[in-house]
Scaffold this motif. Structure first.
Motif, mmCIF file in Angstrom:
data_model
loop_
_atom_site.group_PDB
_atom_site.id
_atom_site.type_symbol
_atom_site.label_atom_id
_atom_site.label_comp_id
_atom_site.label_asym_id
_atom_site.label_seq_id
_atom_site.Cartn_x
_atom_site.Cartn_y
_atom_site.Cartn_z
ATOM 1 N N VAL A 6 0.743 -0.923 -0.149
ATOM 2 C CA VAL A 6 0.137 -0.167 -0.045
ATOM 3 C C VAL A 6 0.810 1.447 -0.120
ATOM 4 N N VAL A 7 1.101 1.968 -0.949
ATOM 5 C CA VAL A 7 1.399 3.509 -1.150
ATOM 6 C C VAL A 7 0.985 5.017 -1.277
ATOM 7 N N LEU A 12 -2.759 8.229 8.030
ATOM 8 C CA LEU A 12 -4.307 7.161 8.719
ATOM 9 C C LEU A 12 -4.791 6.934 6.961
ATOM 10 N N ILE A 13 -4.431 6.548 5.821
ATOM 11 C CA ILE A 13 -5.696 6.063 4.573
ATOM 12 C C ILE A 13 -4.577 5.182 4.766
ATOM 13 N N ARG A 18 -4.590 -0.619 5.677
ATOM 14 C CA ARG A 18 -3.092 -1.963 6.438
ATOM 15 C C ARG A 18 -4.633 -2.517 7.454
ATOM 16 N N PHE A 19 -5.052 -1.962 8.462
ATOM 17 C CA PHE A 19 -6.422 -3.088 9.570
ATOM 18 C C PHE A 19 -7.118 -3.742 8.819
ATOM 19 N N CYS A 30 3.577 -1.224 3.669
ATOM 20 C CA CYS A 30 3.706 0.255 3.071
ATOM 21 C C CYS A 30 4.609 0.982 3.471
ATOM 22 N N ALA A 31 4.376 1.675 1.815
ATOM 23 C CA ALA A 31 5.325 2.629 1.444
ATOM 24 C C ALA A 31 4.276 3.897 1.835
ATOM 25 N N TYR A 32 5.010 5.356 2.221
ATOM 26 C CA TYR A 32 5.290 6.710 2.015
ATOM 27 C C TYR A 32 5.298 8.088 1.259
#
Length: 233
Positions: A6-7, A12-13, A18-19, A30-32
């Motif tokens: 998920v990028v 918060l998104i 993820r949850f 995850c990557a930001y």
């Protein structure tokens, strides 16, 4: 168990996605930012990538293009831009699908699971089966391995590009309308939206990858006013 990247730079998104995915038993990384996403995609084999368009370091289009240089992992673009040109641009850069923000997480999970079901079905179908290969001129399709070669060089196609080529090549000289291709390759939901330009974008990208001269195609031809077909001798 599906492994998902998920990028998105909105933490918060990412946390919410993820949850929700982990509640369904998926493994989530995850990557930001764009550079982190490309690096993780190089290091890990994912089943699918959820990729936001608006990212620091490199935007989603650049990330998608970079990943397509070494992987055909399915990519779903998450975009706050709902315009047709923005969607087409995502497809041009190699995305398989797009979801417009704000989105329903149930829709995201449904699309991921649909991809997983197709993948599992293909693997089961191909187990123990004789290797299926289509050869036409310098072009060779390994249907079971979902690999394409021009001569000895392997061509990196996206999942949708391969699905499109497979359908046409398995039915040589049969002309498919753009609406039919949209229904067969993208499914009934895409037909409801009716955006046949998606087909044109993928045909153009496919020709750029497999044709010696994309403007004078050898394999994927246009029947003007009708649709597209794969020419076989």
């Amino acid at each position: 168990m599906a492994r998902v990247l998920v990028v998105d730079d909105e933490k918060l998104i990412v946390k919410g996605i993820r949850f929700s995915l982990e509640q369904d038993g998926m493994e989530v990384d995850c990557a930001y930012d764009g550079e982190e996403a490309i690096e993780k995609a190089r290091q890990t084999e994912y089943d699918i990538i959820l990729l936001d368009v608006m990212l620091p370091m490199a935007d989603g289009y650049e990330v998608c293009q970079a990943i397509r240089e070494f992987s055909e992992v399915p990519i779903i673009m998450l975009t706050a831009k709902g315009g047709d040109m923005d969607k087409i641009l995502g497809l041009e850069y190699g995305a398989d699908d797009y979801i417009t923000k704000p989105f329903n997480i149930l829709e995201v999970k449904a699309r991921i699971k649909a991809i997983m079901r197709r993948s599992a079905k293909n693997k089961k179908k191909n187990q123990g089966a004789e290797k299926r290969v289509i050869a036409e001129g310098d072009l060779k399709l390994d249907l079971d391995g979902r690999r394409v070669f021009i001569g000895e060089k392997e061509i990196n196609l996206t999942a949708k590009e391969f699905d499109l080529l497979e359908l046409l090549a398995c039915n040589p000289n049969k002309v498919y309308s753009r609406e039919s291709l949209l229904a067969f390759v993208w499914g009934n939901r895409a037909m409801d939206n009716g955006d046949v330009r998606t087909v044109d974008v993928h045909v153009r990208r496919l020709r750029e990858k497999i044709e010696p001269s994309p403007s004078d195609p050898k394999y994927v031809h246009t029947k003007w006013g009708v649709g597209y077909y794969f020419r076989a001798k």
